[in-house]
Design a protein around this motif. Structure first.
Motif, PDB file in Angstrom:
ATOM      1  N   SER A  30       0.818  -1.539   0.000  1.00 18.88           N
ATOM      2  CA  SER A  30       0.415  -0.294  -0.242  1.00 18.88           C
ATOM      3  C   SER A  30       1.122   1.630   0.091  1.00 18.88           C
ATOM      4  O   SER A  30       2.026   1.344   0.737  1.00 18.88           O
ATOM      5  N   ASP A  31       0.642   1.879  -1.115  1.00 20.16           N
ATOM      6  CA  ASP A  31       1.622   3.202  -0.877  1.00 20.16           C
ATOM      7  C   ASP A  31      -0.021   4.168  -1.617  1.00 20.16           C
ATOM      8  O   ASP A  31       0.088   4.196  -2.468  1.00 20.16           O
ATOM      9  N   ASP A  32       0.598   5.534  -1.374  1.00 23.14           N
ATOM     10  CA  ASP A  32       0.111   7.128  -1.898  1.00 23.14           C
ATOM     11  C   ASP A  32       1.247   7.346  -2.858  1.00 23.14           C
ATOM     12  O   ASP A  32       0.602   8.447  -3.917  1.00 23.14           O
ATOM     13  N   THR A  35       5.883  10.777  -0.588  1.00 20.41           N
ATOM     14  CA  THR A  35       7.386  10.306  -0.897  1.00 20.41           C
ATOM     15  C   THR A  35       7.948   9.052  -1.430  1.00 20.41           C
ATOM     16  O   THR A  35       8.912   8.939  -2.293  1.00 20.41           O
ATOM     17  N   GLY A  36       7.051   8.017  -1.402  1.00 17.37           N
ATOM     18  CA  GLY A  36       7.684   6.604  -2.464  1.00 17.37           C
ATOM     19  C   GLY A  36       7.694   6.326  -3.573  1.00 17.37           C
ATOM     20  O   GLY A  36       6.761   7.739  -4.462  1.00 17.37           O
ATOM     21  N   ARG A  37       8.493   5.830  -4.256  1.00 13.52           N
ATOM     22  CA  ARG A  37       8.588   5.701  -5.895  1.00 13.52           C
ATOM     23  C   ARG A  37       7.695   4.567  -6.294  1.00 13.52           C
ATOM     24  O   ARG A  37       8.900   3.579  -6.057  1.00 13.52           O
ATOM     25  N   GLY A  50      -3.079   4.447  -3.003  1.00  9.56           N
ATOM     26  CA  GLY A  50      -3.578   5.162  -2.187  1.00  9.56           C
ATOM     27  C   GLY A  50      -3.862   5.534  -0.928  1.00  9.56           C
ATOM     28  O   GLY A  50      -2.732   5.483  -0.320  1.00  9.56           O
ATOM     29  N   ASP A  51      -4.296   6.429  -0.104  1.00  7.85           N
ATOM     30  CA  ASP A  51      -3.748   6.644   1.072  1.00  7.85           C
ATOM     31  C   ASP A  51      -4.823   6.033   1.849  1.00  7.85           C
ATOM     32  O   ASP A  51      -6.080   6.301   1.980  1.00  7.85           O
ATOM     33  N   PHE A  52      -3.773   5.948   2.937  1.00  8.01           N
ATOM     34  CA  PHE A  52      -4.477   4.844   3.851  1.00  8.01           C
ATOM     35  C   PHE A  52      -5.935   5.251   5.362  1.00  8.01           C
ATOM     36  O   PHE A  52      -5.836   5.059   5.835  1.00  8.01           O
ATOM     37  N   GLY A  74       4.015   2.930   6.323  1.00  8.37           N
ATOM     38  CA  GLY A  74       3.894   4.270   5.467  1.00  8.37           C
ATOM     39  C   GLY A  74       3.661   5.069   7.182  1.00  8.37           C
ATOM     40  O   GLY A  74       2.664   4.919   7.797  1.00  8.37           O
ATOM     41  N   ALA A  75       3.977   6.393   6.609  1.00  9.06           N
ATOM     42  CA  ALA A  75       3.933   7.574   7.307  1.00  9.06           C
ATOM     43  C   ALA A  75       4.795   8.961   6.796  1.00  9.06           C
ATOM     44  O   ALA A  75       4.970   8.833   6.148  1.00  9.06           O
ATOM     45  N   GLN A  76       3.989   9.827   7.654  1.00 14.02           N
ATOM     46  CA  GLN A  76       4.683  11.191   7.407  1.00 14.02           C
ATOM     47  C   GLN A  76       5.686  10.717   7.830  1.00 14.02           C
ATOM     48  O   GLN A  76       5.967  11.056   9.633  1.00 14.02           O
ATOM     49  N   GLY A 182      14.360  11.619   4.830  1.00  7.58           N
ATOM     50  CA  GLY A 182      13.904  10.909   6.165  1.00  7.58           C
ATOM     51  C   GLY A 182      14.978  11.326   7.444  1.00  7.58           C
ATOM     52  O   GLY A 182      15.632  12.060   7.716  1.00  7.58           O
ATOM     53  N   GLU A 183      15.071  10.323   8.854  1.00 11.97           N
ATOM     54  CA  GLU A 183      15.832  10.832   9.672  1.00 11.97           C
ATOM     55  C   GLU A 183      16.886  10.914   9.602  1.00 11.97           C
ATOM     56  O   GLU A 183      17.807  11.456   9.598  1.00 11.97           O
ATOM     57  N   ALA A 184      17.182  10.122   8.663  1.00 17.62           N
ATOM     58  CA  ALA A 184      19.000   9.419   8.621  1.00 17.62           C
ATOM     59  C   ALA A 184      18.944  10.295   6.959  1.00 17.62           C
ATOM     60  O   ALA A 184      20.158   9.660   6.221  1.00 17.62           O
TER      61      ALA A 184
HETATM   62  P1  NAD Z   1       9.428   6.713   3.603  1.00 17.95           P
HETATM   63  O1  NAD Z   1       9.711   8.545   3.138  1.00 17.95           O
HETATM   64  O2  NAD Z   1      10.571   6.121   2.438  1.00 17.95           O
HETATM   65  O3  NAD Z   1       8.482   5.542   3.488  1.00 17.95           O
HETATM   66  C1  NAD Z   1       6.973   6.196   3.605  1.00 17.95           C
HETATM   67  C2  NAD Z   1       6.023   5.666   2.326  1.00 17.95           C
HETATM   68  O4  NAD Z   1       5.292   5.908   3.470  1.00 17.95           O
HETATM   69  C3  NAD Z   1       6.529   6.909   1.641  1.00 17.95           C
HETATM   70  O5  NAD Z   1       6.752   5.181  -0.079  1.00 17.95           O
HETATM   71  C4  NAD Z   1       5.195   7.544   1.577  1.00 17.95           C
HETATM   72  O6  NAD Z   1       4.803   7.606   0.230  1.00 17.95           O
HETATM   73  C5  NAD Z   1       3.859   6.585   2.207  1.00 17.95           C
HETATM   74  N1  NAD Z   1       3.183   7.056   2.727  1.00 17.95           N
HETATM   75  C6  NAD Z   1       3.371   8.259   3.319  1.00 17.95           C
HETATM   76  N2  NAD Z   1       1.653   8.599   4.002  1.00 17.95           N
HETATM   77  C7  NAD Z   1       0.970   7.601   3.394  1.00 17.95           C
HETATM   78  C8  NAD Z   1       0.247   7.566   3.394  1.00 17.95           C
HETATM   79  N3  NAD Z   1      -1.091   8.346   3.805  1.00 17.95           N
HETATM   80  N4  NAD Z   1      -0.810   6.508   2.457  1.00 17.95           N
HETATM   81  C9  NAD Z   1      -0.188   5.930   1.741  1.00 17.95           C
HETATM   82  N5  NAD Z   1       1.079   5.860   2.119  1.00 17.95           N
HETATM   83  C10 NAD Z   1       1.910   6.571   2.543  1.00 17.95           C
HETATM   84  O7  NAD Z   1      10.212   6.441   4.851  1.00 17.95           O
HETATM   85  P2  NAD Z   1      10.989   5.831   4.876  1.00 17.95           P
HETATM   86  O8  NAD Z   1      12.625   6.117   5.462  1.00 17.95           O
HETATM   87  O9  NAD Z   1      11.146   3.923   4.281  1.00 17.95           O
HETATM   88  O10 NAD Z   1      10.509   5.451   6.783  1.00 17.95           O
HETATM   89  C11 NAD Z   1       9.350   4.056   6.650  1.00 17.95           C
HETATM   90  C12 NAD Z   1       8.890   3.944   8.408  1.00 17.95           C
HETATM   91  O11 NAD Z   1      10.203   4.028   9.035  1.00 17.95           O
HETATM   92  C13 NAD Z   1       8.295   5.434   8.589  1.00 17.95           C
HETATM   93  O12 NAD Z   1       6.671   4.678   9.434  1.00 17.95           O
HETATM   94  C14 NAD Z   1       9.258   6.095   9.630  1.00 17.95           C
HETATM   95  O13 NAD Z   1       8.981   7.310  10.209  1.00 17.95           O
HETATM   96  C15 NAD Z   1       9.756   4.901  10.068  1.00 17.95           C
HETATM   97  N6  NAD Z   1      11.546   5.420  10.479  1.00 17.95           N
HETATM   98  C16 NAD Z   1      12.050   5.336   9.552  1.00 17.95           C
HETATM   99  C17 NAD Z   1      13.481   5.704  10.423  1.00 17.95           C
HETATM  100  C18 NAD Z   1      14.874   6.232   8.774  1.00 17.95           C
HETATM  101  O14 NAD Z   1      15.345   6.453   9.635  1.00 17.95           O
HETATM  102  N7  NAD Z   1      14.620   6.161   8.152  1.00 17.95           N
HETATM  103  C19 NAD Z   1      13.711   6.287  11.553  1.00 17.95           C
HETATM  104  C20 NAD Z   1      12.730   5.521  12.295  1.00 17.95           C
HETATM  105  C21 NAD Z   1      11.595   5.309  11.722  1.00 17.95           C
END
Ligand code: NAD
Length: 319
Positions: A30-32, A35-37, A50-52, A74-76, A182-184
């Protein structure tokens, strides 16, 4: 097993999807694509765009399928977006997550795995210490608040519903496909700039010119290993930290990546910037045991693999 991975087009979700498919699981993503590709999506998985937060999308995800587990990635994910738009952050990370959890209980999904944040939830981690899962969370950003809030929802649902939950508090995750926001994100930013011969900036921890903030950088493969342990029932603890216990400052990252770039002809140089509003000075986690994982990928190896991926991608885009 049939597994739903939210955020499947994102950095961590797409690596996890690849690993689950390689191990013979059936995967629905699932992904909207906020930010994902699309290029991150493995062709072998079903994809529901779509958006969850949208009940109709959640209905589409769950109708006609029984999941054995949900990996909610999935997250902001941006701390700075959460500061500018805290309502949107909570709508996605709290309300959207509850919508998925409600669907999970209604459809009798036995296991819900949640990607939380060790990098943000503990706030400042004092010099010489590590934040353990016993450390009281002290969120300093709306993003950290929304992640902690949903952890509490999970705890409450376990009391009242027939569902098991696993919370993985990731440190700062880096590796191929990572997003600069992202965080890193600093690793992706540095790789991109070194490859285009632009200067890289070490933002200050407390005064311009210092070595910058300290983070616990954990390589993507180790985060995937933790998720696999949770999905496959090898992880019995309901909550763990996914971090290495090793603090790395921004200048150390810059030096390793610059050395790599310079050996291949980059003319990028290191610069120093001011303190950035909202940046934690130090975040280091006490690593939890991850069943099946003997040791973490060391930072030099992880950075070399990450740089090589960004380099290959830049070459592919040029040709
Ligand atoms: P990312 O942004 O690459 O992945 C998040 C994905 O969620 C994206 O593909 C985005 O399009 C999708 N998304 C966002 N809102 C959505 C919605 N409403 N409906 C459907 N899809 C939605 O980030 P990531 O680094 O892969 O992070 C993955 C998870 O790990 C997140 O929950 C993040 O908070 C957590 N996290 C990441 C890190 C890090 O360093 N990358 C650290 C701690 C926690």
């Amino acid at each position: 097993m049939r597994i739903l991975v939210t955020g499947g087009a994102g950095f961590i979700g797409s690596h996890l999807a690849d690993a689950l498919l390689d191990r013979g699981h059936e995967v629905v993503l699932s992904d909207d694509l906020s930010t994902g590709r699309p290029e991150n999506l493995p062709a072998r998985a079903d994809f529901v765009e779509g958006d969850f937060r949208d009940p109709a999308i959640v209905e589409r995800l769950f109708s006609g399928r029984h999941f054995d587990a949900i990996c909610h990635q999935g997250a902001q994910t941006s701390v700075s977006v959460s500061t500018r738009e805290p309502v949107r952050d909570a709508e996605v990370n709290v309300v959207g997550s509850i919508r998925l959890l409600e669907a999970a209980t209604a459809h009798e999904v036995p296991l819900f795995i949640f990607a939380s944040t060790g990098g943000a939830i503990y706030g400042e981690v004092p010099e010489g210490t590590q934040a353990s899962i016993e450390t009281q969370p002290a969120p300093l950003s709306p993003y950290a608040c929304s992640k902690l809030a949903f952890e509490h929802y999970l705890r409450a649902y376990v009391q009242t519903h027939d569902i098991q939950t696993r919370v993985l508090r990731y440190a700062n995750v880096y590796g191929p496909r990572q997003d600069p926001h992202g965080e890193a994100g600093v690793v992706a930013i540095f790789c991109g700039r070194i490859l285009s011969n632009a200067p890289i900036q070490v933002n200050a921890k407390s005064a311009k010119g210092d070595r910058g903030c300290v983070r616990d950088y954990v390589y993507i493969d180790d985060v995937v290993a933790a998720n696999l342990a949770a999905v496959e029932g090898r992880m019995t603890a309901p909550l763990i930290n996914v971090g290495t216990g090793i603090g790395t400052d921004t200048q150390q990252l810059a030096e390793v990546l610059l050395a790599k770039g310079k050996s291949q002809g980059s003319t990028s140089e290191m610069d120093f910037g001011d303190v950035r509003d909202g940046d934690l000075q130090r975040s280091v986690l006490q690593p939890s045991r991850i069943p099946g994982l003997e040791s973490f990928v060391d930072i030099e190896t992880g950075l070399a693999r990450t740089y090589a991926w960004f380099e290959a991608r830049a070459a592919a885009l040029e040709s």
